[in-house]
Scaffold this motif. Structure first.
Motif, short mmCIF file in Angstrom:
data_model
loop_
_atom_site.label_atom_id
_atom_site.label_comp_id
_atom_site.label_asym_id
_atom_site.label_seq_id
_atom_site.Cartn_x
_atom_site.Cartn_y
_atom_site.Cartn_z
N TYR B 35 -32.12 -6.02 37.15
CA TYR B 35 -32.27 -4.69 37.72
C TYR B 35 -31.84 -4.72 39.18
CZ TYR B 35 -35.38 -3.32 33.85
OH TYR B 35 -35.92 -3.04 32.62
N ARG B 36 -31.48 -3.55 39.66
CA ARG B 36 -31.20 -3.36 41.08
C ARG B 36 -32.07 -2.21 41.56
NH1 ARG B 36 -25.10 -2.10 42.66
NH2 ARG B 36 -25.47 -0.33 41.27
N GLN B 37 -32.67 -2.38 42.72
CA GLN B 37 -33.52 -1.32 43.27
C GLN B 37 -33.08 -0.95 44.67
OE1 GLN B 37 -37.81 -2.10 43.80
NE2 GLN B 37 -38.20 -0.02 43.06
N THR B 38 -32.84 0.33 44.87
CA THR B 38 -32.54 0.86 46.19
C THR B 38 -33.39 2.10 46.41
OG1 THR B 38 -30.77 2.30 45.35
CG2 THR B 38 -30.13 0.08 46.05
N MET B 39 -33.49 2.49 47.64
CA MET B 39 -34.27 3.68 47.96
C MET B 39 -33.64 4.91 47.31
SD MET B 39 -36.97 3.03 49.68
CE MET B 39 -37.33 4.65 50.40
N MET B 40 -32.33 4.96 47.31
CA MET B 40 -31.64 6.15 46.80
C MET B 40 -31.65 6.24 45.27
SD MET B 40 -30.83 7.92 49.35
CE MET B 40 -29.72 9.09 48.56
N GLN B 41 -31.42 5.12 44.62
CA GLN B 41 -31.24 5.14 43.16
C GLN B 41 -32.45 4.66 42.39
OE1 GLN B 41 -28.61 6.48 41.76
NE2 GLN B 41 -27.65 6.86 43.75
N GLY B 42 -33.42 4.08 43.09
CA GLY B 42 -34.57 3.55 42.38
C GLY B 42 -34.20 2.30 41.61
N LEU B 43 -34.89 2.08 40.49
CA LEU B 43 -34.65 0.91 39.65
C LEU B 43 -33.57 1.22 38.63
CD1 LEU B 43 -38.22 -0.42 38.96
CD2 LEU B 43 -36.31 -1.85 39.64
N GLU B 44 -32.52 0.43 38.65
CA GLU B 44 -31.42 0.60 37.71
C GLU B 44 -31.26 -0.66 36.87
OE1 GLU B 44 -27.83 2.70 39.75
OE2 GLU B 44 -28.69 1.30 41.20
N LEU B 45 -31.14 -0.48 35.58
CA LEU B 45 -30.89 -1.61 34.70
C LEU B 45 -29.41 -1.95 34.76
CD1 LEU B 45 -31.90 -3.56 32.50
CD2 LEU B 45 -31.37 -1.78 30.82
N LEU B 46 -29.12 -3.19 35.13
CA LEU B 46 -27.73 -3.64 35.23
C LEU B 46 -27.25 -4.26 33.92
CD1 LEU B 46 -27.79 -5.32 38.76
CD2 LEU B 46 -26.93 -3.04 38.16
N ALA B 47 -28.07 -5.14 33.38
CA ALA B 47 -27.68 -5.86 32.17
C ALA B 47 -28.90 -6.49 31.53
CB ALA B 47 -26.66 -6.96 32.52
N TYR B 48 -28.76 -6.82 30.25
CA TYR B 48 -29.82 -7.59 29.63
C TYR B 48 -29.28 -8.46 28.52
CZ TYR B 48 -30.51 -4.42 25.58
OH TYR B 48 -30.36 -3.67 24.44
N PHE B 49 -29.98 -9.53 28.28
CA PHE B 49 -29.62 -10.54 27.30
C PHE B 49 -30.74 -10.70 26.29
CE2 PHE B 49 -26.05 -12.64 29.51
CZ PHE B 49 -26.18 -12.07 30.77
N ARG B 50 -30.35 -10.99 25.09
CA ARG B 50 -31.33 -11.38 24.08
C ARG B 50 -30.86 -12.66 23.44
NH1 ARG B 50 -32.53 -6.91 20.11
NH2 ARG B 50 -33.26 -6.02 22.06
N ASN B 51 -31.75 -13.65 23.42
CA ASN B 51 -31.37 -14.96 22.91
C ASN B 51 -30.07 -15.45 23.55
OD1 ASN B 51 -33.63 -15.07 21.14
ND2 ASN B 51 -32.52 -13.79 19.66
#
Lengths: 111, 116
Positions: B35-51
């Motif tokens: 995730y990336r968190q900034t004041m303007m955009q809040g929490l943003e999901l960038l990527a995720y992995f499974r196994n």
């Protein structure tokens, strides 16, 4: 894609019960409702999760009406240490590709 | 007490430099998020992995960001070249997705990135 709307900020006093409501009008059948708490300079921390009706754990309760278009996080008898940002989000039960955190509610607890 | 660890905790770099952030998920968790968190955009999901397999990286700027899981104990997020707009706190989280049910995510302490 479910989105959430919650108040930007709330104020309370120690010992009071705090209820934070989140709207998620386009919640999908498979979506769970989850709440996270975040303190400054820390990552979010899981508080509670539910699908329908009421869920209670040692720190909070989550109330979800039958239509599931909103949910309410209830924090009983808050203390100063509950001052934090609270995020409501919905997520598909089968995966995370629709997982988006909302803007969060900044709760300030006063003495 | 199992925790997600991230390194470095703080990183200051100059525009154009490569940045690599590392994450050690909780042992036994099969899903890792960035995730990336900034004041303007809040929490943003960038990527995720499974196994260890990338399932969704649609939140990442593909031209400069890349995420990998060389093994089950290490996830990396790389930015090359970095830009000032990449300044943010980057969180790694891990979770155990089992039986199709959604479970909680455990977040690391974050990497605060400043690109000058």
């Amino acid at each position: 894609l479910a989105k959430t709307t919650q108040p930007i900020s709330m104020d309370s006093y120690e010992g009071q019960e705090v209820n934070i409501t989140c709207s998620h009008n386009n919640i999908a059948t498979n979506d769970y409702i989850t709440w996270y708490q975040q303190f400054p300079s820390q990552g979010p921390r899981f508080i509670i999760q539910g699908y329908k009706t009421k869920v209670t754990n040692e720190v909070a309760s989550l109330f979800i009406p039958a239509d599931r278009k909103s949910s309410t996080l209830s924090l009983p008898r808050v203390s100063l240490s509950d001052t934090a940002v609270y995020y409501c989000l919905v997520a598909w039960g089968g995966g995370y590709n629709k997982l988006i955190f909302g803007a969060g509610t900044r709760l300030a607890v006063h003495p | 007490d199992a925790r997600v660890t991230q390194t470095p905790r703080d990183k200051v770099t100059e525009m154009g430099q490569e940045v690599t952030m590392r994450c050690q998920p909780i042992l036994g968790h099969n899903t890792v998020f960035w995730y990336r968190q900034t004041m303007m955009q809040g929490l943003e999901l960038l990527a995720y992995f499974r196994n260890r397999a990338p399932l969704d990286d649609s939140g990442m700027p593909k031209d400069r960001f890349s995420a990998e899981m060389p093994d089950a104990t290490l996830a990396t997020l790389k930015i090359q070249p970095s830009e000032p707009r990449d300044s943010a706190v980057y969180f790694c989280a891990s979770g155990l997705l089992a039986g199709g049910s959604y479970n909680e995510q455990f977040f690391g302490p974050g990497t605060r990135l400043t690109v000058l």
